[in-house]
Write a protein that holds these residues in place. Structure first.
Motif, PDB file in Angstrom:
ATOM      1  N   VAL A  25      96.883 -31.899   0.647  1.00 28.72           N
ATOM      2  CA  VAL A  25      97.236 -31.622   2.038  1.00 28.72           C
ATOM      3  C   VAL A  25      97.591 -30.159   2.250  1.00 28.72           C
ATOM      4  O   VAL A  25      97.226 -29.550   3.258  1.00 28.72           O
ATOM      5  N   THR A  26      98.294 -29.546   1.293  1.00 31.65           N
ATOM      6  CA  THR A  26      98.673 -28.148   1.436  1.00 31.65           C
ATOM      7  C   THR A  26      97.454 -27.250   1.436  1.00 31.65           C
ATOM      8  O   THR A  26      97.343 -26.311   2.236  1.00 31.65           O
ATOM      9  N   SER A  28      94.439 -28.137   2.300  1.00 29.07           N
ATOM     10  CA  SER A  28      93.653 -28.412   3.502  1.00 29.07           C
ATOM     11  C   SER A  28      94.148 -27.609   4.698  1.00 29.07           C
ATOM     12  O   SER A  28      93.356 -27.241   5.583  1.00 29.07           O
ATOM     13  N   ARG A  29      95.433 -27.322   4.731  1.00 28.91           N
ATOM     14  CA  ARG A  29      95.984 -26.554   5.859  1.00 28.91           C
ATOM     15  C   ARG A  29      95.398 -25.151   5.927  1.00 28.91           C
ATOM     16  O   ARG A  29      95.352 -24.538   6.992  1.00 28.91           O
ATOM     17  N   VAL A  32      92.391 -24.866   8.424  1.00 26.01           N
ATOM     18  CA  VAL A  32      92.547 -25.266   9.822  1.00 26.01           C
ATOM     19  C   VAL A  32      91.749 -24.361  10.757  1.00 26.01           C
ATOM     20  O   VAL A  32      91.145 -24.818  11.730  1.00 26.01           O
ATOM     21  N   GLY A 259     104.496 -32.086  -0.294  1.00 26.60           N
ATOM     22  CA  GLY A 259     105.181 -31.428   0.812  1.00 26.60           C
ATOM     23  C   GLY A 259     106.602 -31.053   0.461  1.00 26.60           C
ATOM     24  O   GLY A 259     107.084 -29.968   0.811  1.00 26.60           O
ATOM     25  N   SER A 264     108.523 -28.244   2.377  1.00 30.91           N
ATOM     26  CA  SER A 264     108.693 -29.005   3.615  1.00 30.91           C
ATOM     27  C   SER A 264     110.067 -29.645   3.721  1.00 30.91           C
ATOM     28  O   SER A 264     110.400 -30.258   4.737  1.00 30.91           O
TER      29      SER A 264
END
Length: 315
Positions: A25-26, A28-29, A32, A259, A264
């Motif tokens: 996920v990190t 993938s950011r 964006v 995260g 996060s």
């Protein structure tokens, strides 16, 4: 036909694959602001090259699809790779990301019901009871969000595409193996996305990719695609799509863990509760029942002969 149970060793590849997906996920950011279709086309084309190389090193034989196999594999690439990306992007324009995540969290129930039917056996009562538990836990981890009617429609499409990525592989896994299914899915998906990218974003879009974009795309091509696909389909072939579907609940747990590590903050109490609920569901749905777990993939094609035809050309 008896419902197979799942040994821990057979589940490990799928668990590792879901950890890679959730933990990305990190990375993938970073993408964006990158052109979506072009970036994904590069990802899947690169993953195809990596998979062909790894398959040769592993001694796996890759064969061309034949007959109806083209329909299954093209459908897999179209839904699981292309439409999934489109639905996510269009969906978040009408719904909060959590809504899309909740849709994906419903995949275990769909796989638990439809998967065994494709494998020509009865759905496992154990899996059907555990799937809603895993779903609820994943929803607690991801949270909920606001949406409109269009957002709900996109979320439903995301769910269908997520399920299609596994279900459409079932009839062809025996002949093509996890390696073959992964190779054909990636080159077909890469070709479709390249056409979309050239049409919607223009051939020059690849020049918009920065150094961080290339690094993130390379990471996705190697670990989140080439490695994770083979790991996932290995478990699907070994234990069936119903049992394997429960493992999708691991992805949000991995995302929450990454995260927390990357800044996060400490997860909220609802996230901790969701993690506990997912673990309970996984334990209940995957515990051995003392029945050997035969390889069941491809049961939908009992007359399919073993010998392969023409080998896939690399590059």
């Amino acid at each position: 036909m008896n419902t197979p149970s799942a040994s821990f060793a057979q589940l490990v590849p799928g668990m590792a694959g879901m950890m890679l997906v959730g933990g990305s996920v990190t990375v993938s950011r970073v993408l964006v602001d990158a052109p979506l279709f072009t970036t994904q086309a590069v990802r899947y084309v690169a993953a195809t090259a990596i998979l062909v190389l790894f398959a040769r090193l592993a001694g796996a034989r890759l064969v061309w699809p034949r007959g109806r196999e083209w329909l299954w594999l093209t459908g897999l690439a179209l839904t699981g790779l292309v439409l999934f990306n489109v639905a996510v992007v269009r969906g978040v324009a009408h719904a909060e990301p959590a809504v899309i995540a909740v849709a994906v969290a419903c995949a275990p129930l769909v796989l638990g019901v439809v998967g065994p039917l494709l494998e020509r056996r009865r759905p496992s009562r154990q899996v059907l009871l555990a799937a809603p538990v895993v779903m609820v836990g994943a929803m607690l981890v991801e949270g909920t969000g606001h949406t409109d009617a269009v957002g709900v429609a996109w979320a439903a499409l995301v769910l269908g595409c997520e399920a299609g990525f596994t279900l459409l592989a079932v009839p062809v896994l025996r002949r093509h193996s996890p390696w073959g299914v992964s190779v054909h899915a990636t080159w077909l998906g890469g070709l479709m996305l390249a056409v979309l990218g050239a049409t919607a974003e223009g051939p020059q879009a690849v020049r918009e990719l920065s150094g961080p974009h290339w690094a993130a795309t390379g990471y996705q091509a190697l670990l989140v695609t080439a490695v994770a696909f083979v790991l996932w389909y290995s478990t699907v072939r070994a234990v069936g799509s119903g049992h394997a579907g429960l493992l999708t609940g691991i992805a949000p747990l991995a995302a929450a863990a990454v995260g927390a590590v990357t800044g996060s903050g400490v997860p909220r109490p609802s996230v901790w509760l969701g993690i506990a609920v997912v673990l309970v569901g996984l334990t209940a749905g995957l515990r051995p029942r003392g029945v050997p777990a035969p390889e069941i993939a491809g049961v939908g094609h009992p007359a399919d002969p073993g010998p392969e035809s023409t080998a896939v050309r690399s590059g």
